[in-house]
Design a protein around this motif. Structure first.
Motif, PDB file in Angstrom:
ATOM      1  N   HIS A  20       1.279  -1.474   0.166  1.00 31.38           N
ATOM      2  CA  HIS A  20       0.207   0.286   0.178  1.00 31.38           C
ATOM      3  C   HIS A  20       0.762   1.490  -0.046  1.00 31.38           C
ATOM      4  O   HIS A  20       1.975   1.194   0.767  1.00 31.38           O
ATOM      5  CB  HIS A  20      -1.035   0.240   1.039  1.00 31.38           C
ATOM      6  N   CYS A  22       1.570   5.165   1.285  1.00 33.97           N
ATOM      7  CA  CYS A  22       1.159   5.639   2.290  1.00 33.97           C
ATOM      8  C   CYS A  22       1.272   7.106   1.358  1.00 33.97           C
ATOM      9  O   CYS A  22       1.940   7.998   0.972  1.00 33.97           O
ATOM     10  CB  CYS A  22       2.264   5.159   3.094  1.00 33.97           C
ATOM     11  N   CYS A  76      -0.165   7.365   7.065  1.00 26.97           N
ATOM     12  CA  CYS A  76      -1.416   6.776   7.384  1.00 26.97           C
ATOM     13  C   CYS A  76      -1.550   6.028   5.815  1.00 26.97           C
ATOM     14  O   CYS A  76      -0.709   6.834   4.421  1.00 26.97           O
ATOM     15  CB  CYS A  76      -2.291   7.610   7.508  1.00 26.97           C
ATOM     16  N   GLN A  77      -1.893   4.708   5.801  1.00 23.95           N
ATOM     17  CA  GLN A  77      -2.632   4.009   4.838  1.00 23.95           C
ATOM     18  C   GLN A  77      -3.685   3.691   4.312  1.00 23.95           C
ATOM     19  O   GLN A  77      -4.450   3.680   6.060  1.00 23.95           O
ATOM     20  CB  GLN A  77      -1.476   2.872   4.232  1.00 23.95           C
ATOM     21  N   VAL A  78      -4.670   3.367   3.597  1.00 25.79           N
ATOM     22  CA  VAL A  78      -6.118   3.045   3.405  1.00 25.79           C
ATOM     23  C   VAL A  78      -6.659   2.658   2.738  1.00 25.79           C
ATOM     24  O   VAL A  78      -5.385   2.452   1.158  1.00 25.79           O
ATOM     25  CB  VAL A  78      -6.814   4.840   2.907  1.00 25.79           C
ATOM     26  N   ASP A  79      -7.032   1.241   3.078  1.00 24.39           N
ATOM     27  CA  ASP A  79      -7.587   0.673   1.521  1.00 24.39           C
ATOM     28  C   ASP A  79      -9.421  -0.013   1.889  1.00 24.39           C
ATOM     29  O   ASP A  79      -9.458  -0.671   2.738  1.00 24.39           O
ATOM     30  CB  ASP A  79      -7.302  -1.056   1.958  1.00 24.39           C
ATOM     31  N   LYS A  80     -10.130   1.178   0.983  1.00 28.80           N
ATOM     32  CA  LYS A  80     -11.633   0.622   1.911  1.00 28.80           C
ATOM     33  C   LYS A  80     -11.383   1.209   2.820  1.00 28.80           C
ATOM     34  O   LYS A  80     -10.644   1.984   3.208  1.00 28.80           O
ATOM     35  CB  LYS A  80     -12.430  -0.328   0.928  1.00 28.80           C
ATOM     36  N   ARG A  82     -10.719   0.110   5.431  1.00 29.79           N
ATOM     37  CA  ARG A  82      -9.489   0.026   6.698  1.00 29.79           C
ATOM     38  C   ARG A  82      -8.355   0.745   6.810  1.00 29.79           C
ATOM     39  O   ARG A  82      -7.640   1.174   5.378  1.00 29.79           O
ATOM     40  CB  ARG A  82      -8.469  -1.213   6.163  1.00 29.79           C
ATOM     41  N   TRP A  83      -8.227   1.763   7.565  1.00 29.89           N
ATOM     42  CA  TRP A  83      -7.008   1.912   7.317  1.00 29.89           C
ATOM     43  C   TRP A  83      -5.555   2.376   8.796  1.00 29.89           C
ATOM     44  O   TRP A  83      -6.178   1.801   9.699  1.00 29.89           O
ATOM     45  CB  TRP A  83      -7.437   3.746   7.869  1.00 29.89           C
ATOM     46  N   THR A  85      -3.003   4.234  11.166  1.00 28.89           N
ATOM     47  CA  THR A  85      -1.459   5.790  11.323  1.00 28.89           C
ATOM     48  C   THR A  85      -1.186   5.245  12.236  1.00 28.89           C
ATOM     49  O   THR A  85      -0.854   4.528  12.887  1.00 28.89           O
ATOM     50  CB  THR A  85      -2.522   6.837  11.461  1.00 28.89           C
ATOM     51  N   GLY A 132      -5.724   2.528  13.745  1.00 28.69           N
ATOM     52  CA  GLY A 132      -6.451   1.783  12.653  1.00 28.69           C
ATOM     53  C   GLY A 132      -7.074   1.470  13.174  1.00 28.69           C
ATOM     54  O   GLY A 132      -7.787   1.127  14.320  1.00 28.69           O
ATOM     55  N   SER A 133      -8.745   1.215  12.246  1.00 27.16           N
ATOM     56  CA  SER A 133      -9.375  -0.281  11.954  1.00 27.16           C
ATOM     57  C   SER A 133      -8.949  -1.156  11.430  1.00 27.16           C
ATOM     58  O   SER A 133      -9.781  -2.433  11.677  1.00 27.16           O
ATOM     59  CB  SER A 133     -10.048   0.587  11.121  1.00 27.16           C
TER      60      SER A 133
END
Length: 134
Positions: A20, A22, A76-80, A82-83, A85, A132-133
């Protein structure tokens, strides 16, 4: 949700090992945020995140402008839905061994080794918070 940055859950760590891109947020000298896309590696055992970059980049200038104690930053990274930090204090290293280690880690995460760059440095983020989630 807060995470144990030195002992993250397996799903959180796996998310940081997937490919991913970032964002890295550094403070400009006027205090405004500078946000750029980067590759980040997460090393929970050392409590570090690393970013390889060119020594003339704006993100490096922002960190150096903060002084010898470093700058507070966030990666930070995001995928749909999911995130994740990682926050901490960033410093810049020109040490060849630290740069080589960061390049190796980047190669493992992103499945490619960047070409040699004599102007490469490594931003090391001494982590203070993980959220994060994932």
């Amino acid at each position: 949700m807060a995470r144990d940055l030195r002992n993250p859950e397996s799903a959180y760590l796996s998310f940081w090992r997937e490919y991913h891109l970032c964002t890295l947020t550094t403070p400009r000298p006027d205090g405004s945020p500078h946000v750029v896309a980067v590759g980040v590696t997460y090393d929970p055992e050392a409590g570090l995140a690393r970013v390889i970059t060119n020594k003339t980049s704006r993100k490096v200038a922002n960190i150096l402008a903060a002084g010898p104690d470093g700058a507070r930053v966030a990666a930070c990274q995001v995928d749909k839905g999911r995130w994740a930090t990682l926050e901490g204090v960033a410093t810049v290293s020109t040490d060849p061994e630290r740069i080589a280690d960061a390049v190796r880690r980047y190669g493992e995460r992103y499945a490619r080794t960047p070409a040699f760059n004599p102007d490469r440095v490594v931003i090391e983020i001494a982590l203070t918070r993980a959220m994060g989630s994932a």
